[in-house]
Enzyme design. Structure first.
Site, PDB file in Angstrom:
ATOM      1  N   GLU A 185      82.540  -8.862  20.943  1.00 17.81           N
ATOM      2  CA  GLU A 185      82.928  -7.548  20.406  1.00 17.81           C
ATOM      3  C   GLU A 185      84.141  -6.971  21.152  1.00 17.81           C
ATOM      4  OE1 GLU A 185      80.095  -8.488  21.651  1.00 17.81           O
ATOM      5  OE2 GLU A 185      79.289  -7.099  23.148  1.00 17.81           O
ATOM      6  N   GLY A 235      78.845 -18.289  26.910  1.00 21.08           N
ATOM      7  CA  GLY A 235      78.620 -16.943  27.448  1.00 21.08           C
ATOM      8  C   GLY A 235      77.763 -17.022  28.691  1.00 21.08           C
ATOM      9  N   GLY A 240      72.364 -17.045  27.044  1.00 14.50           N
ATOM     10  CA  GLY A 240      72.099 -18.429  26.621  1.00 14.50           C
ATOM     11  C   GLY A 240      70.599 -18.686  26.480  1.00 14.50           C
ATOM     12  N   GLU A 257      77.453 -23.387  26.760  1.00 14.22           N
ATOM     13  CA  GLU A 257      78.427 -23.430  27.866  1.00 14.22           C
ATOM     14  C   GLU A 257      78.244 -22.120  28.618  1.00 14.22           C
ATOM     15  OE1 GLU A 257      80.597 -25.832  28.627  1.00 14.22           O
ATOM     16  OE2 GLU A 257      80.139 -27.119  26.929  1.00 14.22           O
ATOM     17  N   GLU A 389      76.770 -15.348  39.983  1.00 13.37           N
ATOM     18  CA  GLU A 389      78.102 -15.287  39.374  1.00 13.37           C
ATOM     19  C   GLU A 389      78.562 -13.827  39.340  1.00 13.37           C
ATOM     20  OE1 GLU A 389      78.538 -15.795  35.056  1.00 13.37           O
ATOM     21  OE2 GLU A 389      80.053 -17.314  35.452  1.00 13.37           O
TER      22      GLU A 389
HETATM   23  P1  NAD Z   1      77.712 -12.696  27.125  1.00 13.23           P
HETATM   24  O1  NAD Z   1      76.636 -13.705  27.289  1.00 13.23           O
HETATM   25  O2  NAD Z   1      77.416 -11.285  27.483  1.00 13.23           O
HETATM   26  O3  NAD Z   1      78.220 -12.655  25.598  1.00 13.23           O
HETATM   27  C1  NAD Z   1      78.680 -13.817  24.948  1.00 13.23           C
HETATM   28  C2  NAD Z   1      78.548 -13.628  23.445  1.00 13.23           C
HETATM   29  O4  NAD Z   1      77.168 -13.507  23.115  1.00 13.23           O
HETATM   30  C3  NAD Z   1      79.234 -12.376  22.891  1.00 13.23           C
HETATM   31  O5  NAD Z   1      79.821 -12.688  21.649  1.00 13.23           O
HETATM   32  C4  NAD Z   1      78.067 -11.416  22.699  1.00 13.23           C
HETATM   33  O6  NAD Z   1      78.291 -10.438  21.696  1.00 13.23           O
HETATM   34  C5  NAD Z   1      76.965 -12.368  22.285  1.00 13.23           C
HETATM   35  N1  NAD Z   1      75.595 -11.886  22.492  1.00 13.23           N
HETATM   36  C6  NAD Z   1      75.152 -10.965  23.375  1.00 13.23           C
HETATM   37  N2  NAD Z   1      73.811 -10.818  23.267  1.00 13.23           N
HETATM   38  C7  NAD Z   1      73.409 -11.650  22.278  1.00 13.23           C
HETATM   39  C8  NAD Z   1      72.146 -11.980  21.711  1.00 13.23           C
HETATM   40  N3  NAD Z   1      71.016 -11.390  22.111  1.00 13.23           N
HETATM   41  N4  NAD Z   1      72.096 -12.922  20.736  1.00 13.23           N
HETATM   42  C9  NAD Z   1      73.236 -13.545  20.324  1.00 13.23           C
HETATM   43  N5  NAD Z   1      74.454 -13.270  20.817  1.00 13.23           N
HETATM   44  C10 NAD Z   1      74.543 -12.347  21.791  1.00 13.23           C
HETATM   45  O7  NAD Z   1      78.955 -13.258  27.927  1.00 13.23           O
HETATM   46  P2  NAD Z   1      80.354 -12.577  28.168  1.00 13.23           P
HETATM   47  O8  NAD Z   1      80.140 -11.419  29.100  1.00 13.23           O
HETATM   48  O9  NAD Z   1      81.044 -12.348  26.881  1.00 13.23           O
HETATM   49  O10 NAD Z   1      81.143 -13.759  28.918  1.00 13.23           O
HETATM   50  C11 NAD Z   1      81.008 -14.019  30.259  1.00 13.23           C
HETATM   51  C12 NAD Z   1      80.045 -15.164  30.517  1.00 13.23           C
HETATM   52  O11 NAD Z   1      80.455 -16.307  29.788  1.00 13.23           O
HETATM   53  C13 NAD Z   1      80.046 -15.603  31.979  1.00 13.23           C
HETATM   54  O12 NAD Z   1      78.730 -15.840  32.390  1.00 13.23           O
HETATM   55  C14 NAD Z   1      80.837 -16.898  31.954  1.00 13.23           C
HETATM   56  O13 NAD Z   1      80.565 -17.779  33.010  1.00 13.23           O
HETATM   57  C15 NAD Z   1      80.456 -17.453  30.631  1.00 13.23           C
HETATM   58  N6  NAD Z   1      81.464 -18.415  30.181  1.00 13.23           N
HETATM   59  C16 NAD Z   1      81.173 -19.759  30.219  1.00 13.23           C
HETATM   60  C17 NAD Z   1      82.128 -20.696  29.844  1.00 13.23           C
HETATM   61  C18 NAD Z   1      81.836 -22.182  29.854  1.00 13.23           C
HETATM   62  O14 NAD Z   1      82.580 -22.917  29.217  1.00 13.23           O
HETATM   63  N7  NAD Z   1      80.812 -22.650  30.542  1.00 13.23           N
HETATM   64  C19 NAD Z   1      83.388 -20.267  29.424  1.00 13.23           C
HETATM   65  C20 NAD Z   1      83.653 -18.901  29.400  1.00 13.23           C
HETATM   66  C21 NAD Z   1      82.676 -17.980  29.772  1.00 13.23           C
END
Ligand code: NAD
Length: 497
Positions: A185, A235, A240, A257, A389
């Site tokens: 978002e 995320g 996850g 991921e 993290e």
């Molecule tokens: P986040 O987990 O908060 O959100 C990721 C996505 O999930 C967003 O689109 C969000 O709207 C959605 N989301 C949130 N709650 C949800 C739910 N209950 N059901 C389904 N979707 C939902 O992560 P973030 O803050 O956007 O990103 C940061 C995180 O991502 C860090 O932990 C980072 O390490 C990880 N990340 C990992 C990689 C990788 O390749 N391993 C790459 C980039 C970021």
């Protein structure tokens, strides 16, 4: 320096080849983290919008031309997307800077890497093949076909918006899948622009659908949807785990991921000049908001004092400020929630007894939200700043004596995404590389990435792999075909004539 937009850029969602608003008509605004002014205005999708998008992707998969289209034709479209991304790179980079606060020079580099992913995936569209078994006897031929898995729901984070969706989408398209994408978002702009690029490249309608909105309800609905065959999620580890729980209704496949707490291990015999640059880059690239951030420096005691001094000298000079300035290396923190989280970790580090050797404070620049590059020394593996993290510009420095101790500390978190090892001793380099439980190891380099090389995490850093030829397996089902040849000889029951 490029000027700020006069008004927020206004967007719609892509469902079944049509640009639409949310059924509810609800919208939301996003402020630039670096400038504090509204720069994006997006539809706020609800459950019904996600259902519409899944229905379109389902129809495009079940009845559409895409899954059975010859690979050569799919490859041509995917390759054309790469070309348009290159043509539009400056505009796309500008949107990334406004929404995410990352430096413009870095955003441009990400557009180049993104185009490279589409180019590589195009080649795989012509190399999705199976296997045959000609060894099952005179009357039997066995065949293993690779088929696209179906409708893939893609949920992406805010830190590398276009790059991360491009680690999934072109590969899924190469395999013949259709998709529904729910970008973060906070940074949906370039993913929506990608929708226009896909149309221009000639992708059939309904094959890719894009909904914007929050994790709850839009992401959650996609994750649980019975019409979705697979979720590809990038995320946090915390979300996850929710995706895994939501997937159980129809036992959809899940690839994840997730987060990291990656060590850079510096031995006394290393090229310390090169290691120094990589340590500072690894910690502060993308404001430390990077799954691969080298957020732990494990340094051998014999050189630790001098090396720490040099890290502090170098980190002090990293240019922090307006991400539209070409000279900036560290831009703004994504939002207030993330800023507060980082500051809380800094406080926890101090109260746990680590030494705040640099930074830790708000860096006042214009209307933005900036943090100084921060270094903690005297960190012990059990402190929260050593194993959680932080996702901000904070480096935790931990000393070690022996190779065995370095490996033990490196493996002492729940994460296992990546690690760096700095040494001139090849035996030592491989001993560490084989023993550290992480999906990627960099030896005498850090955070390079290639479309050819798989990427993903051990332990709670993920499930499955992206990139490289192996990624096609993630987006495919295997089908076994067994064919009898010639007259039947082995009857199960045949009354005598
Ligand atoms: P986040 O987990 O908060 O959100 C990721 C996505 O999930 C967003 O689109 C969000 O709207 C959605 N989301 C949130 N709650 C949800 C739910 N209950 N059901 C389904 N979707 C939902 O992560 P973030 O803050 O956007 O990103 C940061 C995180 O991502 C860090 O932990 C980072 O390490 C990880 N990340 C990992 C990689 C990788 O390749 N391993 C790459 C980039 C970021």
């Amino acid at each position: 320096m490029k000027p700020l937009p006069d008004a927020p850029l206004s967007y719609q969602m892509l469902i079944d080849d049509v640009w639409v608003d949310a059924r509810s008509g609800e919208r939301y605004l996003r402020d630039s983290p670096a400038h504090g002014i509204p720069i994006g205005d997006y539809p706020r999708a609800g459950v019904y919008d996600v259902d519409d998008a899944v229905a379109a992707a389902r129809a495009a998969f079940d009845e559409g031309a895409w899954p059975a289209m010859p690979g050569a034709l799919r490859a041509r479209i995917i390759h054309r997307v790469a070309e348009i991304i290159r043509e539009d790179a400056e505009d796309l980079a500008y949107i990334e800077v406004l929404e995410s606060g990352k430096p413009i020079s870095q955003a441009r580099g990400e557009m180049e890497s993104t185009a490279a992913l589409w180019e590589y995936a195009a080649t795989l569209a012509r190399h999705t093949y199976g296997d045959t078994y000609n060894t099952l006897g005179k009357h039997m031929l066995g065949m293993v076909l690779r088929e696209p898995i179906g409708v893939v729901g893609m949920i992406t984070p805010w830190n590398f918006p276009l790059l991360i969706v491009s680690q999934k989408l072109p590969f899924a398209l190469a395999a013949g899948c259709t998709a529904v994408i729910k970008p973060s978002e906070l940074t949906p702009g370039t993913t929506l622009r990608l929708g226009r690029i896909l149309q221009e490249a000639g992708l059939p309608g309904g094959v890719v659908n894009i909904v914007t909105g929050y994790g709850d309800p839009a992401g959650a609905r996609l994750a649980e949807h019975p019409g979705v065959d697979m979720i590809s999620f990038t995320g946090s580890t915390q979300v996850g785990k929710k995706i895994v729980a939501a997937s159980q209704g129809n036992l959809k496949k899940v690839s994840l991921e997730l987060g990291g707490k990656n060590p850079q291990i510096v031995f006394a015999d290393a090229d310390l000049e090169a290691a120094l640059d990589a340590v500072v880059f690894g910690a502060y690239f993308n404001m430390g908001e990077c799954c691969n951030a080298g957020s732990r420096l494990l340094v051998q005691s014999a050189i630790s004092d001098r090396f720490l001094e040099r890290v502090l000298e170098r980190a002090r000079t990293v240019p922090v400020g307006d991400p539209l300035d070409e000279a900036t290396k560290v831009g703004a923190i994504i939002n207030q929630e993330q800023f507060d989280k980082i500051v809380n970790f800094v406080e926890a580090g101090q109260s746990d007894g680590a030494t705040l050797a640099l930074g830790g404070r708000d860096k006042q620049t214009g209307n933005g939200r900036f943090l100084e590059p921060t270094v903690f020394s005297g960190v012990k593996p059990e402190m929260s700043i050593a194993h959680q993290e932080i996702f901000g510009p904070v480096l935790s420095v931990i000393e070690f004596e022996t190779v065995a101790e370095a490996i033990r500390i490196a493996n002492s978190t729940f994460y296992g995404l990546s690690a760096g090892v700095w040494t001139r001793n090849i035996d030592q380099a491989f001993q560490v590389s084989r023993s550290v439980r992480a999906g990627t190891i960099w030896i005498n380099t850090y955070m390079d990435g290639y479309a050819e090389l798989p990427f993903g995490g051990y332990k709670e850093s993920g499930l499955g792999r992206e990139l490289g030829r192996f990624t096609l397996d993630e987006f495919c089902e295997l089908k076994t075909i067994q064919m009898h040849l010639g007259p039947r000889t082995n009857w199960w029951h045949k009354p005598e004539d």
